[in-house]
Motif scaffolding. Structure first.
Motif, short mmCIF file in Angstrom:
data_model
loop_
_atom_site.label_atom_id
_atom_site.label_comp_id
_atom_site.label_asym_id
_atom_site.label_seq_id
_atom_site.Cartn_x
_atom_site.Cartn_y
_atom_site.Cartn_z
N ASP A 1 -17.22 -33.29 71.79
CA ASP A 1 -17.04 -34.74 71.87
C ASP A 1 -15.68 -35.02 72.50
N ASN A 2 -15.67 -35.83 73.56
CA ASN A 2 -14.44 -36.20 74.23
C ASN A 2 -14.18 -37.69 74.04
N LEU A 3 -12.93 -38.05 73.82
CA LEU A 3 -12.54 -39.44 73.70
C LEU A 3 -11.27 -39.65 74.51
N TYR A 4 -11.32 -40.59 75.46
CA TYR A 4 -10.17 -40.89 76.32
C TYR A 4 -9.65 -42.27 75.94
N LEU A 5 -8.37 -42.38 75.71
CA LEU A 5 -7.79 -43.63 75.22
C LEU A 5 -6.56 -44.03 76.01
N LEU A 6 -6.45 -45.30 76.31
CA LEU A 6 -5.22 -45.90 76.84
C LEU A 6 -4.79 -46.94 75.81
N THR A 7 -3.64 -46.72 75.21
CA THR A 7 -3.20 -47.57 74.10
C THR A 7 -1.77 -48.05 74.32
N VAL A 8 -1.44 -49.10 73.61
CA VAL A 8 -0.06 -49.59 73.53
C VAL A 8 0.38 -49.46 72.09
N GLY A 9 1.60 -48.99 71.89
CA GLY A 9 2.04 -48.71 70.54
C GLY A 9 3.46 -49.15 70.25
#
Length: 240
Positions: A229-237
């Motif tokens: 399972d692959n999950l790609y994320l672009l987040t602001v933190g």
């Protein structure tokens, strides 16, 4: 005297460099929405917090991801871990670690593990942080279709972080759990990311989370599910 003054200055520098015992880390948020021919929404929250004082270090990590299409849920998963380290040498420590995970699309009701082992901090400076760990623990999986597995497993883990520029860093964390009962039962988890500083307390992160189950369960049609399972994320933190 000069020696007394020098000793006081060195003591002040050591105290300033010592961990303050407070929690430090980051909380990251990502979301997307599309409307029209496809009505899709995704939400992601992830974070990490570390507390250090004396020979003690506590680390907590978590991830929650939720997605819908045309108001129907398409994905729901969550992952969390806790670890306690105690240094008995300058760069060597013992640890206790626990992890729990759920993944609706993999029909995973609950996967959890708890164990202990030894770790080594190879580098810990402004440019690089490199740790490796080896241990053993209990591993348990329960799936929505009633499939259940539990066994004693090894744990090997590594954590690599480097400061690429003054505003850009790279990190890679991974852990793998091979079963001591059946060589085919292997689980792995890895996170790779680039993190950019936007302001004093704000960051942007591009990350790739991969989970691997060498013996996935089957779906309602008795078809074997995917191992990866692959999950790609672009987040602001925000850092704290």
């Amino acid at each position: 005297s000069v020696s007394a003054l020098t000793s006081a200055i060195l003591q002040e520098e050591e105290e300033a460099a010592a961990p303050d015992g407070l929690w430090h880390g980051n909380l990251d948020v990502g979301l997307s929405k599309s409307e029209g021919n496809a009505d899709i929404e995704t939400y992601a929250i992830s974070g990490e917090a570390v507390r250090e004082f004396g020979p003690h270090r506590y680390t907590a990590r978590g991830l929650w991801f939720y997605a819908t299409q045309d108001d129907e849920r398409t994905q729901r998963r969550a992952l969390g871990s806790m670890k306690y380290d105690q240094f008995f040498l300058e760069k060597t420590y013992g640890y206790v670690h626990g992890l729990a995970e759920t993944n609706e699309q993999a029909q995973l009701d609950l996967r959890w593990t708890i164990g202990a082992g030894l770790g080594q901090s190879w580098r810990d400076d402004d440019q690089w942080k490199i740790n490796t760990e080896i241990g053993v623990g209990w591993f348990d999986e329960e799936f929505d279709n009633g499939d259940m597995r539990d066994y004693l497993a090894l744990r090997a883990a590594w954590d690599i972080f480097t400061q690429v520029t003054s505003t850009l860093s790279f990190g890679h964390k991974a852990e793998i759990y091979p079963s001591l009962d059946d060589k085919d039962d292997v689980y792995g988890l890895a996170s790779t990311y680039f993190e950019a500083i936007i302001s004093e307390s704000m960051i942007a992160k591009l990350s790739w989370l991969i989970t691997y189950d060498n013996t996935p369960t089957v779906d309602e049609m008795n078809q074997r599910l995917e191992r990866v399972d692959n999950l790609y994320l672009l987040t602001v933190g925000w850092k704290f």
